[in-house]
Design a protein around this motif. Structure first.
Motif, PDB file in Angstrom:
ATOM      1  N   GLN A   1      -3.573  -0.689  -3.627  1.00 54.52           N
ATOM      2  CA  GLN A   1      -2.291  -0.876  -3.742  1.00 54.52           C
ATOM      3  C   GLN A   1      -1.368   0.046  -4.693  1.00 54.52           C
ATOM      4  OE1 GLN A   1      -0.701  -4.443  -3.003  1.00 54.52           O
ATOM      5  NE2 GLN A   1      -2.232  -3.503  -1.423  1.00 54.52           N
TER       6      GLN A   1
ATOM      7  N   LYS B   1      -0.519  -6.530   2.668  1.00 52.80           N
ATOM      8  CA  LYS B   1      -1.384  -5.645   3.021  1.00 52.80           C
ATOM      9  C   LYS B   1      -2.404  -5.421   1.514  1.00 52.80           C
ATOM     10  CE  LYS B   1       1.108  -3.405   6.276  1.00 52.80           C
ATOM     11  NZ  LYS B   1       1.303  -1.760   7.129  1.00 52.80           N
TER      12      LYS B   1
ATOM     13  N   LEU C   1      -5.329  -3.261   1.292  1.00 51.70           N
ATOM     14  CA  LEU C   1      -5.490  -1.862   1.133  1.00 51.70           C
ATOM     15  C   LEU C   1      -5.375  -1.704  -0.269  1.00 51.70           C
ATOM     16  CD1 LEU C   1      -3.258  -0.899   4.248  1.00 51.70           C
ATOM     17  CD2 LEU C   1      -5.672  -0.870   4.191  1.00 51.70           C
TER      18      LEU C   1
ATOM     19  N   SER D   1       0.708  -1.351   0.055  1.00 51.86           N
ATOM     20  CA  SER D   1      -0.005   0.197   0.243  1.00 51.86           C
ATOM     21  C   SER D   1       0.847   1.347  -0.044  1.00 51.86           C
ATOM     22  CB  SER D   1      -0.965   0.125   1.232  1.00 51.86           C
ATOM     23  OG  SER D   1      -0.053   0.091   2.535  1.00 51.86           O
TER      24      SER D   1
END
Ligand code: GDP
Length: 453
Positions: free
Chosen positions: A335, A330, A333, A305
């Motif tokens: 990208q 992550k 979230l 992220s």
């Protein structure tokens, strides 16, 4: 006559019971001087008391067993006294055995006697240490196979083939004109190639074998706050490392041993690799560089992220030519980093997208680790594996001698030349099982043992 030896055989500390072990021809007479109880019968546990035969003082309430030669660990007369598992009782009983004619055993001396008396070959004796030191089911299983004699049998059967070749060579050297089975260079070469193939096959198991014995060293690296501790925790399935949102708090490396799909793994979570003025953090970073260098496999965690920055670039350039799995974390979230970009820069790495927070992709990491170690194959029960550096190095040297013999054969060199190399290979393989090992080698092997074993 061999001296009778004694030692505390259980780990020192507080325990339900502790065991003093005695081996040698005087074992029973030593016991008889200090034990009062029912009559001792061969391999029957017997209740009684240990008395100090010098003062008449009661020492402890015990169970004792006498194992008559040759049916014992060392093949000698062996006595084991089970007493209360505290240091005082164990020390008192040990000291009594010493005052009554036994000598303190050296580390590994019981097992060494089992080897010298022919009950175990050297590879089996080494398996005893591996069993005791095993940190995972997998390493224990491999050691148990070796203790059962599987490696020794394989080595003996390769040596038998070499011996056939040697006998043929000798006969042809000594009686060149007689009409005994004529050794042509072609069938000499066939025989040697067969032995070469078997030796190579065995040696090929050494990498995996080492990992099964010692564990695969995996370093988790990446800049702060990308999810390294979270990944470690997910892999451990327990919260040992503290997960925080302040960058740089994992100041030191954390080491944990886990079994991932039957592969023993030593995981190190490293401090974020980055420039810092903080002393303690610098020490942590030095340690993480160290574990990075030593690692068999690197798990490089990236926060997907956040756009890649200089710290990521630095790690990426250090990862060229390394075995690595890139964990693009992550994924829950929005990208800013794409798998394709990483693939371009680290073409040899395996890239796995994860959301550790949402428990996505962790199984894929485990699968990849298993694939890397076992090459997609699960370890066959019963398959022989080389786990010791000593064995691997002897196999390598033997292979060198076989290759020399093969090239002399190809060049139709005198049989005497070839015989020297074949004989050398035969001796080297013999060192694995201890048949041709020098006393220095044997001493070195047993020096690794603990007291009482
Ligand atoms: P480290 O410094 O690299 O060891 O990172 P940590 O494991 O301490 O994680 C840093 C922060 O990122 C913590 O707040 C974690 O909860 C969070 N985090 C870890 N993995 C993920 C993920 O997959 N998604 C999201 N959204 N947050 C994550």
């Amino acid at each position: 006559m061999e001296e009778t030896i004694a030692a505390i055989a259980t780990a020192l500390g507080e325990g339900g019971i502790g065991i003093v072990r005695i081996s040698g021809s005087q074992s029973l007479s030593v016991l008889n001087k200090i034990f009062r109880g029912r009559d001792l019968q061969d391999r029957m546990l017997t209740y009684g008391h240990i008395y100090d035969n010098f003062t008449g003082e009661l020492v402890d309430e015990v169970m004792a067993v006498y194992m008559k030669a040759p049916h014992s660990y060392t093949t000698e007369d062996v006595v084991e006294i089970q007493c209360h598992g505290g240091i005082v009782s164990l020390r008192k009983i040990l000291s009594l055995t010493l005052r009554n004619g036994a000598r303190m055993a050296d580390p590994g001396e019981f097992t060494k006697r089992a080897f010298l008396n022919g009950r175990l070959d050297l590879s089996q004796a080494e398996a005893v240490i591996d069993l005791i030191q095993a940190k995972s089911d997998a390493s224990f299983d491999v050691a148990l196979d070796q203790l059962e004699g599987k490696l020794g049998n394989t080595i003996r059967s390769i040596r038998a083939e070499l011996l056939d070749i040697l006998v043929n060579l000798t006969v042809n050297i000594d009686y060149p004109d007689e009409d005994i089975e004529e050794m042509t260079y072609a069938n000499l070469s066939d025989g040697l190639k067969k032995v070469r193939a078997r030796t190579t096959q065995l040696l090929a198991t050494a990498d995996t074998g080492r990992i099964f014995r010692e564990g695969l060293r995996v370093a988790i690296i990446g800049k702060p706050n990308v999810g390294k501790s979270s990944l470690l925790n997910a892999l451990l399935q327990q919260s040992r490392a503290i997960v925080t949102e302040i960058p740089g708090t994992t100041r030191d490396t954390i080491e944990e041993t886990v079994t991932i799909r039957n592969v023993p793994v030593i995981l190190t979570d490293t401090a974020g690799i980055r420039d810092t003025d903080d002393r303690i953090e610098q020490i942590g970073i030095m340690r993480s560089m160290e574990s990075f260098q030593k690692a068999d496999l690197v798990l490089f965690v990236i926060d997907g992220s956040r756009a890649l920055d200089d710290s990521d670039d630095e790690i990426i350039s250090s990862l060229e030519n390394r075995k690595a799995i890139v964990v693009l974390n992550k994924s829950d979230l929005p990208q800013k980093v794409w798998k394709e970009d990483i693939a371009k820069r680290l073409p040899q790495s395996h890239i796995i997208e994860t959301s550790i927070k949402e428990e996505q992709g962790i199984g894929k990491i485990e699968e990849e680790i298993e694939k890397m170690v076992c090459g997609g194959q699960v370890r066959q029960k019963n398959s022989v594996m080389i786990t010791s550096i000593r064995h691997a190095s002897l196999l390598e040297q033997a292979l060198g001698s076989i290759d020399d013999a093969l090239s002399s054969t190809a060049g139709c060199q005198p049989l005497e030349f070839i015989e020297i190399d074949v004989n050398h290979a035969y001796e080297l393989l013999g060192e694995i099982i201890g048949e041709t090992a020098s006393s220095d080698v044997i001493d070195e092997v047993f020096a690794r043992f603990c007291l009482g074993k």
